[in-house]
Motif scaffolding. Sequence first.
Motif, PDB file in Angstrom:
ATOM      1  N   LEU A  14       0.740  -1.325   0.049  1.00 15.60           N
ATOM      2  CA  LEU A  14       0.048   0.041   0.053  1.00 15.60           C
ATOM      3  C   LEU A  14       0.917   1.144   0.097  1.00 15.60           C
ATOM      4  CD1 LEU A  14      -2.737  -1.065   2.433  1.00 15.60           C
ATOM      5  CD2 LEU A  14      -3.154  -0.760   0.130  1.00 15.60           C
ATOM      6  N   GLN A  15       1.981   1.165   0.651  1.00 14.27           N
ATOM      7  CA  GLN A  15       2.702   2.371   0.851  1.00 14.27           C
ATOM      8  C   GLN A  15       3.382   2.700  -0.636  1.00 14.27           C
ATOM      9  OE1 GLN A  15       5.478   0.960   4.127  1.00 14.27           O
ATOM     10  NE2 GLN A  15       4.222   2.484   5.328  1.00 14.27           N
ATOM     11  N   ALA A  16       3.981   1.571  -1.272  1.00 11.74           N
ATOM     12  CA  ALA A  16       4.578   1.566  -2.561  1.00 11.74           C
ATOM     13  C   ALA A  16       3.488   2.054  -3.669  1.00 11.74           C
ATOM     14  CB  ALA A  16       4.973   0.232  -2.928  1.00 11.74           C
ATOM     15  N   ALA A  17       2.233   1.642  -3.500  1.00 14.89           N
ATOM     16  CA  ALA A  17       1.423   1.928  -4.417  1.00 14.89           C
ATOM     17  C   ALA A  17       1.138   3.641  -4.333  1.00 14.89           C
ATOM     18  CB  ALA A  17      -0.033   1.470  -4.105  1.00 14.89           C
ATOM     19  N   ALA A  18       1.046   4.158  -3.009  1.00 14.90           N
ATOM     20  CA  ALA A  18       0.916   5.850  -2.572  1.00 14.90           C
ATOM     21  C   ALA A  18       2.149   6.314  -3.422  1.00 14.90           C
ATOM     22  CB  ALA A  18       0.769   5.754  -1.231  1.00 14.90           C
ATOM     23  N   ALA A  19       3.225   5.754  -3.148  1.00 14.99           N
ATOM     24  CA  ALA A  19       4.342   6.513  -3.661  1.00 14.99           C
ATOM     25  C   ALA A  19       4.413   6.484  -5.001  1.00 14.99           C
ATOM     26  CB  ALA A  19       5.672   5.887  -3.038  1.00 14.99           C
ATOM     27  N   LEU A  20       4.045   5.518  -5.648  1.00 13.44           N
ATOM     28  CA  LEU A  20       3.865   5.444  -7.256  1.00 13.44           C
ATOM     29  C   LEU A  20       2.970   6.382  -7.882  1.00 13.44           C
ATOM     30  CD1 LEU A  20       4.692   4.032  -9.882  1.00 13.44           C
ATOM     31  CD2 LEU A  20       2.854   2.207  -9.346  1.00 13.44           C
ATOM     32  N   THR A  21       1.902   6.458  -7.155  1.00 13.18           N
ATOM     33  CA  THR A  21       0.653   7.205  -7.596  1.00 13.18           C
ATOM     34  C   THR A  21       1.215   8.928  -7.536  1.00 13.18           C
ATOM     35  OG1 THR A  21      -1.047   5.857  -6.573  1.00 13.18           O
ATOM     36  CG2 THR A  21      -1.507   7.997  -6.925  1.00 13.18           C
ATOM     37  N   VAL A  22       1.734   9.068  -6.312  1.00 16.28           N
ATOM     38  CA  VAL A  22       2.458  10.644  -6.208  1.00 16.28           C
ATOM     39  C   VAL A  22       3.456  10.825  -7.190  1.00 16.28           C
ATOM     40  CG1 VAL A  22       3.759  11.860  -4.786  1.00 16.28           C
ATOM     41  CG2 VAL A  22       1.971  10.676  -3.581  1.00 16.28           C
ATOM     42  N   ARG A  23       4.163   9.872  -7.369  1.00 14.33           N
ATOM     43  CA  ARG A  23       5.265  10.067  -8.441  1.00 14.33           C
ATOM     44  C   ARG A  23       4.783  10.233  -9.931  1.00 14.33           C
ATOM     45  NH1 ARG A  23       9.828  12.607  -9.628  1.00 14.33           N
ATOM     46  NH2 ARG A  23      11.074  11.571 -10.860  1.00 14.33           N
ATOM     47  N   SER A  63       5.611  16.039  -5.411  1.00 10.87           N
ATOM     48  CA  SER A  63       6.702  15.874  -4.632  1.00 10.87           C
ATOM     49  C   SER A  63       6.737  14.553  -3.631  1.00 10.87           C
ATOM     50  CB  SER A  63       7.266  16.984  -4.022  1.00 10.87           C
ATOM     51  OG  SER A  63       8.186  16.797  -3.015  1.00 10.87           O
ATOM     52  N   LEU A  64       7.465  13.834  -3.707  1.00 10.03           N
ATOM     53  CA  LEU A  64       7.560  12.554  -2.755  1.00 10.03           C
ATOM     54  C   LEU A  64       8.008  13.162  -1.428  1.00 10.03           C
ATOM     55  CD1 LEU A  64       9.413   9.608  -4.761  1.00 10.03           C
ATOM     56  CD2 LEU A  64       7.035   9.976  -3.952  1.00 10.03           C
ATOM     57  N   ARG A  65       8.910  14.150  -1.306  1.00  7.21           N
ATOM     58  CA  ARG A  65       9.114  14.699  -0.066  1.00  7.21           C
ATOM     59  C   ARG A  65       7.916  15.335   0.680  1.00  7.21           C
ATOM     60  NH1 ARG A  65      14.314  18.589   0.046  1.00  7.21           N
ATOM     61  NH2 ARG A  65      15.146  16.381  -0.456  1.00  7.21           N
ATOM     62  N   ALA A  66       7.081  16.163   0.002  1.00  5.97           N
ATOM     63  CA  ALA A  66       5.832  16.723   0.494  1.00  5.97           C
ATOM     64  C   ALA A  66       4.820  15.723   0.706  1.00  5.97           C
ATOM     65  CB  ALA A  66       5.315  17.690  -0.658  1.00  5.97           C
ATOM     66  N   PHE A  67       4.797  14.537   0.402  1.00  8.56           N
ATOM     67  CA  PHE A  67       3.975  13.628   0.721  1.00  8.56           C
ATOM     68  C   PHE A  67       4.429  12.353   1.562  1.00  8.56           C
ATOM     69  CE2 PHE A  67       1.501  15.373  -2.497  1.00  8.56           C
ATOM     70  CZ  PHE A  67       0.114  15.501  -2.110  1.00  8.56           C
ATOM     71  N   TRP A  68       5.491  12.480   2.225  1.00  7.53           N
ATOM     72  CA  TRP A  68       6.265  11.392   2.648  1.00  7.53           C
ATOM     73  C   TRP A  68       5.537  10.907   3.989  1.00  7.53           C
ATOM     74  CZ3 TRP A  68       7.837  10.997   7.835  1.00  7.53           C
ATOM     75  CH2 TRP A  68       7.764  12.394   8.459  1.00  7.53           C
ATOM     76  N   ARG A  69       5.011  11.939   4.847  1.00 11.21           N
ATOM     77  CA  ARG A  69       4.212  11.098   5.991  1.00 11.21           C
ATOM     78  C   ARG A  69       2.984  10.470   5.639  1.00 11.21           C
ATOM     79  NH1 ARG A  69       1.440  14.688  10.818  1.00 11.21           N
ATOM     80  NH2 ARG A  69       1.383  13.273  12.063  1.00 11.21           N
ATOM     81  N   PRO A  70       2.062  11.232   4.646  1.00 10.33           N
ATOM     82  CA  PRO A  70       0.687  10.349   4.042  1.00 10.33           C
ATOM     83  C   PRO A  70       1.171   9.075   3.415  1.00 10.33           C
ATOM     84  CG  PRO A  70       0.842  12.582   3.625  1.00 10.33           C
ATOM     85  CD  PRO A  70       2.106  12.496   4.107  1.00 10.33           C
ATOM     86  N   ILE A  71       2.343   8.889   2.629  1.00  6.24           N
ATOM     87  CA  ILE A  71       2.528   7.864   2.011  1.00  6.24           C
ATOM     88  C   ILE A  71       2.783   6.616   3.287  1.00  6.24           C
ATOM     89  CG2 ILE A  71       4.514   6.701   0.774  1.00  6.24           C
ATOM     90  CD1 ILE A  71       4.701   9.218  -0.896  1.00  6.24           C
ATOM     91  N   LEU A  72       3.763   6.998   4.174  1.00  7.52           N
ATOM     92  CA  LEU A  72       3.946   6.192   5.410  1.00  7.52           C
ATOM     93  C   LEU A  72       2.576   5.779   6.144  1.00  7.52           C
ATOM     94  CD1 LEU A  72       7.163   7.463   7.021  1.00  7.52           C
ATOM     95  CD2 LEU A  72       7.019   5.639   5.262  1.00  7.52           C
ATOM     96  N   LEU A  73       1.656   6.444   6.255  1.00  6.88           N
ATOM     97  CA  LEU A  73       0.430   6.478   6.759  1.00  6.88           C
ATOM     98  C   LEU A  73      -0.550   5.789   6.076  1.00  6.88           C
ATOM     99  CD1 LEU A  73       0.849   9.007   9.403  1.00  6.88           C
ATOM    100  CD2 LEU A  73       1.119   6.854   9.903  1.00  6.88           C
ATOM    101  N   PHE A  74      -0.491   5.860   4.742  1.00  7.76           N
ATOM    102  CA  PHE A  74      -1.412   5.427   3.770  1.00  7.76           C
ATOM    103  C   PHE A  74      -2.148   4.177   4.037  1.00  7.76           C
ATOM    104  CE2 PHE A  74      -3.227   4.428  -0.419  1.00  7.76           C
ATOM    105  CZ  PHE A  74      -4.027   5.574  -0.376  1.00  7.76           C
TER     106      PHE A  74
END
Length: 436
Positions: free
Chosen positions: A374-383, A388-399
């Motif tokens: 789920l975290q990988a899917a969130a990061a892939l979506t943002v990318r 910016s992955l940096r701007a979304f790092w916390r939501p990605i971890l808690l997705f």
Amino acid sequence: MEVLGFLSEVLWTTAVALTVITLPVFLWQGIVMLHGLLPGGRKRRRQAKSAGSGGEEKIPLHRTARFAVVTCARNEEAVIGSLLDSLALQEYPRDCFDLFVVADNCTDATAAVARSYGAEVLERFDTLHIGKGHALRWALPQILPQGHRYDAVVLFDADNQASPAFLSEMDASLADGADVVQGYREAMNPADSWVSGCYGIYWLYMSRFFNRARANMGRSCLVGGTGFAFRTELVEETGWDTVTMSEDTEFSLQRICRGYRIVPADRAVFYDEQPTSFRVSLRQRYRWMTGCVQCVRRCLPEALQALRRGRRAPRPVETASVLDAVMLLLTPLAAVLALISGVLSALAILLEPGADPTGVGWLLLSGVGGLLALQAAAALTVRLERHSLRAFWRPILLFPVFILPLSYLILASLIRPKREWKPIAHTGGRKALERQ
């Protein structure tokens, strides 16, 4: 020990059976999602031939379409002005759209604020029939009198703000022959909390792997409650005829089953304020899941009937889009069955006599793997959506924390559906306008 062994075997057998039952639904959704990986999706293409019409020409709207821009608002005096400001900045002929605000059971100054911005206000007071669906059923006959004054209706929520090109992009898609067009939703406040950030990722995911993926396959997507347009002819005969708590999903499924095409418009960007509290988020999504369950009961028979009729229907339907609608309707039930299957599998491992620690290890490993996926899917979506992955790092971890409750909320909706619609307070101000 024998009893535990027998019980473990029964649990395993049941879990496997449930997995087999749900497998076709999840395989279907997986195949659709893969089409979201295509770079950029298809360019806008002419939709002049109606879905499943076998080549019958559809009459496109003339450029420039006349829009009735409608907003249903309940006690939204804090944000309605920002939405109307954004609409005043549209790169679209001002004489080609009118603004309407349905002040629905308001006890604040929403109506007065809307009038001060030049909108025509319709005030509704009905405490027995609460919700956007009821408000639209009441308002649209007053906004759309006979005589085709408007070509299409655009719906917004009061906490939205539209990018300057929004109406122009809607006009272009409708002129290409689309029946319904869903805009591209961005979270207005993704940095306010991890919850609003997760909402931001969720809407990016829906745009990429739900709407755009289906467009890449030539299938209809669904509208997402706000930021969409539809031809007036779609409600001329039946009016706005939704009754569930997810009026957007119900509206979409109705139109797909009646042979209409819903397409996304990625360049029609609008901003939507998201809840910042996890508790409020659960309450909102509980309502969404209750509406989805209601849609299963209300729309599945119509979808199956449309699937049987196919091209023999009075208005030919696109079989693949209707089949996709059936799979979507089965997805909430499949999610609940998958949840039960997972619980039964875990119990089977724990109850097995002389349980092998390896089995428990695999159970824990699969759980961790699911969270990482789920975290990988969130990061892939943002990318992929160029954020910016940096701007979304916390939501990605808690997705995973944000997504995993959905199956439990569906189960709760089956057992004890939410009965009452409660508005969410908005304070978004002018954040999106400042970003543009």
